[in-house]
Design a protein around this motif. Structure first.
Motif, PDB file in Angstrom:
ATOM      1  N   CYS A 292     -44.066  -8.432 -31.017  1.00  0.00           N
ATOM      2  CA  CYS A 292     -42.888  -8.067 -30.228  1.00  0.00           C
ATOM      3  C   CYS A 292     -43.258  -7.380 -28.924  1.00  0.00           C
ATOM      4  CB  CYS A 292     -41.991  -7.107 -31.015  1.00  0.00           C
ATOM      5  SG  CYS A 292     -41.617  -7.638 -32.677  1.00  0.00           S
ATOM      6  N   LEU A 293     -42.433  -7.628 -27.927  1.00  0.00           N
ATOM      7  CA  LEU A 293     -42.457  -6.831 -26.713  1.00  0.00           C
ATOM      8  C   LEU A 293     -41.029  -6.395 -26.434  1.00  0.00           C
ATOM      9  CD1 LEU A 293     -44.707  -7.240 -23.671  1.00  0.00           C
ATOM     10  CD2 LEU A 293     -42.390  -6.379 -23.406  1.00  0.00           C
ATOM     11  N   PHE A 294     -40.805  -5.086 -26.540  1.00  0.00           N
ATOM     12  CA  PHE A 294     -39.474  -4.497 -26.388  1.00  0.00           C
ATOM     13  C   PHE A 294     -39.299  -4.016 -24.955  1.00  0.00           C
ATOM     14  CE2 PHE A 294     -37.209  -0.366 -26.286  1.00  0.00           C
ATOM     15  CZ  PHE A 294     -35.935  -0.796 -26.618  1.00  0.00           C
TER      16      PHE A 294
ATOM     17  N   SER B 141     -54.498  -9.582 -31.312  1.00  0.00           N
ATOM     18  CA  SER B 141     -55.116  -9.508 -29.982  1.00  0.00           C
ATOM     19  C   SER B 141     -54.694 -10.680 -29.107  1.00  0.00           C
ATOM     20  CB  SER B 141     -56.642  -9.484 -30.110  1.00  0.00           C
ATOM     21  OG  SER B 141     -57.074  -8.341 -30.800  1.00  0.00           O
ATOM     22  N   LEU B 142     -54.488 -11.838 -29.710  1.00  0.00           N
ATOM     23  CA  LEU B 142     -54.078 -13.019 -28.944  1.00  0.00           C
ATOM     24  C   LEU B 142     -52.593 -12.984 -28.616  1.00  0.00           C
ATOM     25  CD1 LEU B 142     -54.524 -15.894 -27.785  1.00  0.00           C
ATOM     26  CD2 LEU B 142     -54.083 -16.773 -30.092  1.00  0.00           C
ATOM     27  N   PHE B 143     -51.758 -12.869 -29.644  1.00  0.00           N
ATOM     28  CA  PHE B 143     -50.316 -13.023 -29.434  1.00  0.00           C
ATOM     29  C   PHE B 143     -49.675 -11.800 -28.782  1.00  0.00           C
ATOM     30  CE2 PHE B 143     -50.883 -16.064 -33.075  1.00  0.00           C
ATOM     31  CZ  PHE B 143     -50.598 -17.203 -32.340  1.00  0.00           C
TER      32      PHE B 143
ATOM     33  N   ALA C 179     -48.227 -10.555 -22.890  1.00  0.00           N
ATOM     34  CA  ALA C 179     -48.511  -9.921 -21.601  1.00  0.00           C
ATOM     35  C   ALA C 179     -48.465 -10.931 -20.462  1.00  0.00           C
ATOM     36  CB  ALA C 179     -49.874  -9.236 -21.644  1.00  0.00           C
ATOM     37  N   LYS C 180     -48.848 -12.188 -20.746  1.00  0.00           N
ATOM     38  CA  LYS C 180     -48.834 -13.222 -19.712  1.00  0.00           C
ATOM     39  C   LYS C 180     -47.442 -13.826 -19.524  1.00  0.00           C
ATOM     40  CE  LYS C 180     -53.217 -13.260 -18.610  1.00  0.00           C
ATOM     41  NZ  LYS C 180     -53.660 -12.897 -17.246  1.00  0.00           N
TER      42      LYS C 180
ATOM     43  N   PHE D  63     -53.647 -20.899 -20.639  1.00  0.00           N
ATOM     44  CA  PHE D  63     -52.278 -20.405 -20.796  1.00  0.00           C
ATOM     45  C   PHE D  63     -51.834 -19.727 -19.506  1.00  0.00           C
ATOM     46  CE2 PHE D  63     -48.963 -17.506 -22.516  1.00  0.00           C
ATOM     47  CZ  PHE D  63     -48.186 -18.450 -23.171  1.00  0.00           C
ATOM     48  N   PHE D  64     -50.869 -20.335 -18.824  1.00  0.00           N
ATOM     49  CA  PHE D  64     -50.285 -19.796 -17.595  1.00  0.00           C
ATOM     50  C   PHE D  64     -51.348 -19.324 -16.597  1.00  0.00           C
ATOM     51  CE2 PHE D  64     -46.373 -19.192 -20.241  1.00  0.00           C
ATOM     52  CZ  PHE D  64     -45.546 -20.015 -19.479  1.00  0.00           C
TER      53      PHE D  64
END
Length: 519
Positions: A128-130, A157-159, A165-166, A202-203
């Motif tokens: 999650c990113l809140f 660490s990946l997700f 973050a990306k 990825f991006f």
């Protein structure tokens, strides 16, 4: 009313929440665009992206799922409530909070490809990113959302630290199906996850992902290659623990408590970490079971739970009933762990009481808090949060503790302190396992060299006799040689009866089988 209180008072209405999520799922089915890629290929890595919104009147609710997936209403309720902090600072509108949780899913309509990297397919992870921002159109004058990745892989660490973050900087406060579709289109071109190294674009970035042969390999990610080149691939160790031991040590009443945490994790005894935010408690869980590698943690671990966690909706009649490692921010959960209406409680006797790691405030600089001091949450929860006084077995390494104290007081980085703690306990575990490795080595015959399942011929009596003869490289407590030997024998007996021993033995059998197949 705080979110923690709202959860506590509304906990009996979980059925209503399930009905709400079921209706929302039906609505999304008609508006989420069909995927233009192979969903089966995507699900080698993850199941879906989910956006959750906090409605001040109704509570957390699903805003978007991509690609559309037939989650069960119970799973959607679990995801919704676990995707938001119990507490937050409404004045802080600039800092995002990232954390992760684990839950036992019930979404039987979602088919996930089998993988040797997934040892417990009945569990999924939420990363999650809140985020919150000012919104004058709602009652509280600010809106809250969580962007969630649901995956069967324990790749924090990946997700959490890289993918979210990306992706999040590219999102505004509304769900973007185009952005999610773009992310999925890149992921489906990734190779199938497997042990080894893989380059994952990825991006605009390249993730150089390292996946070990087994989840319990020790000291993962400890040696990293630093590059000064711009746009150089980012090294990610999939099973590297997240967080910093420096932050944990600064909150412990005494650094000696690290040994209590280590022993309880090794023996698979219950631990509850109480923190002020879900990031800290979820990172503690990640750090804690890394301490005992290569012994796999055999209990049920939950980096972050709320009152609506699925852990309370299960009978807990299986072998892991009182073997758990849980992170919480709501002190009411401690009370609920001890008494569940109409269900068998998780705690059956005083010896099963969890060891509570209180991470809610730093220890005083001029002294240490007493372990049984009154809890800062007493007024809020209505009861004292007092951990049982644990019995320690392993003698403390005062040289290590002095070095750790000096590192925390000095200018050592959090990464340096984490390396110090991880190396110390990795070597301690290696010394602890040495007598067991010695015992199993003498069991190997010409037949067992071909059939690794001969490892199952374990005799506790024979092992303890060998231990008494050769001893252990671990220093145990005791003033006399006799007392230290009795403490050593008691600890090994306890370990050999714990789920940790059987998990470790199963890992040895599995790795031996792989070695035979590779020949």
């Amino acid at each position: 009313m705080s979110r923690a209180e709202k959860e506590t008072t509304s906990n009996g209405d979980s059925g209503f929440g399930d009905q709400t999520e079921a209706r929302r799922l039906d609505e999304l089915k008609g508006i989420v665009p069909e995927s233009t890629f192979s969903v089966e290929k995507l699900r080698e890595w993850l199941i879906a992206f989910i956006v959750c919104d906090f409605n001040v009147d109704l509570g957390p609710e699903i805003e978007w799922i991509y690609p559309y997936s037939q989650f069960s209403p119970a799973d959607l309720t679990t995801i919704c409530f676990n995707s938001f902090p119990d507490r937050n600072n409404p004045d802080d509108l600039t800092t995002d909070t990232s954390f992760h949780f684990r839950f036992r899913h019930t979404s039987k309509d979602i088919k996930v490809p089998s993988s040797e990297l997934v040892s417990h397919p009945e569990f999924w992870f939420g990363y999650c990113l809140f985020r919150q921002q000012r919104d004058e159109t709602v009652k509280r004058k600010y809106g809250q959302k969580s962007f969630v990745v649901i995956s069967q892989h324990d790749f924090t660490s990946l997700f959490r630290d890289q993918m979210l973050a990306k992706t999040l900087p590219l999102l505004d406060f509304s769900a973007s199906s185009a952005l999610m579709e773009s992310a999925c289109a890149q992921i489906v071109n990734w190779p199938t996850p497997r042990p080894g190294q893989m380059e994952l674009p990825f991006f605009g970035s390249i993730f150089n992902l390292h996946i070990p042969l087994h989840a319990s390999y020790p000291l993962q990610g400890l040696v990293r290659k630093e590059s000064v080149k711009q746009n150089h691939p980012i090294d990610i160790f999939a099973l590297d623990p997240v967080g910093s031991w420096k932050q944990v040590v600064e909150c412990l009443p005494n650094a000696v408590d690290l040994y209590i945490i280590y022993e309880r994790i090794l023996l698979c005894e219950p631990i509850v970490a109480l923190a002020l935010d879900p990031r800290f408690c979820s990172e503690f869980v990640s750090l804690a079971f890394d301490l005992i590698r290569p012994v796999p943690f055999a209990g049920d671990y939950r980096p972050y739970i709320t009152m609506h966690s699925d852990i309370f909706s299960q009978s807990h009649g299986g072998p892991n009933t009182n073997h758990y490692l849980v992170g919480i921010t709501n002190p009411f959960i401690l009370k609920r762990l001890q008494s569940q209406p109409s269900k068998k409680p998780l705690i059956h006797s005083p010896k099963d009481m969890p060891y509570i790691v209180n991470l809610t405030e730093p220890a005083p600089k001029n002294g240490h808090r007493h372990r049984k001091s009154r809890s800062p949450h007493k007024e809020e929860a209505g009861f004292d949060i007092v951990s049982q006084e644990p019995k320690g077995y392993v003698s403390r390494d005062w040289g290590f503790l002095k070095e750790l104290d000096e590192a925390c007081k000095g200018d050592s980085s959090p990464a340096d302190i984490s390396r110090l703690v991880r190396r110390h306990f990795a070597y301690l575990t290696a010394r602890f396992l040495a007598p067991l490795d010695r015992y199993f080595a003498q069991l190997i015959t010409a037949k067992s060299a071909v059939d690794p399942f001969e490892y199952k011929g374990f005799s506790e009596v024979d092992f303890l006799q060998m231990l008494s003869k050769h001893g252990s490289g671990v220093e145990f407590k005791g003033k006399t040689h006799f007392q230290r030997n009795k403490m050593e024998e008691a600890f090994y007996k306890k370990f050999c009866k714990s789920p940790s021993f059987f998990n470790w033995l199963q890992m040895k059998i599995e790795l031996a089988s792989r070695s035979q197949m590779a020949r």
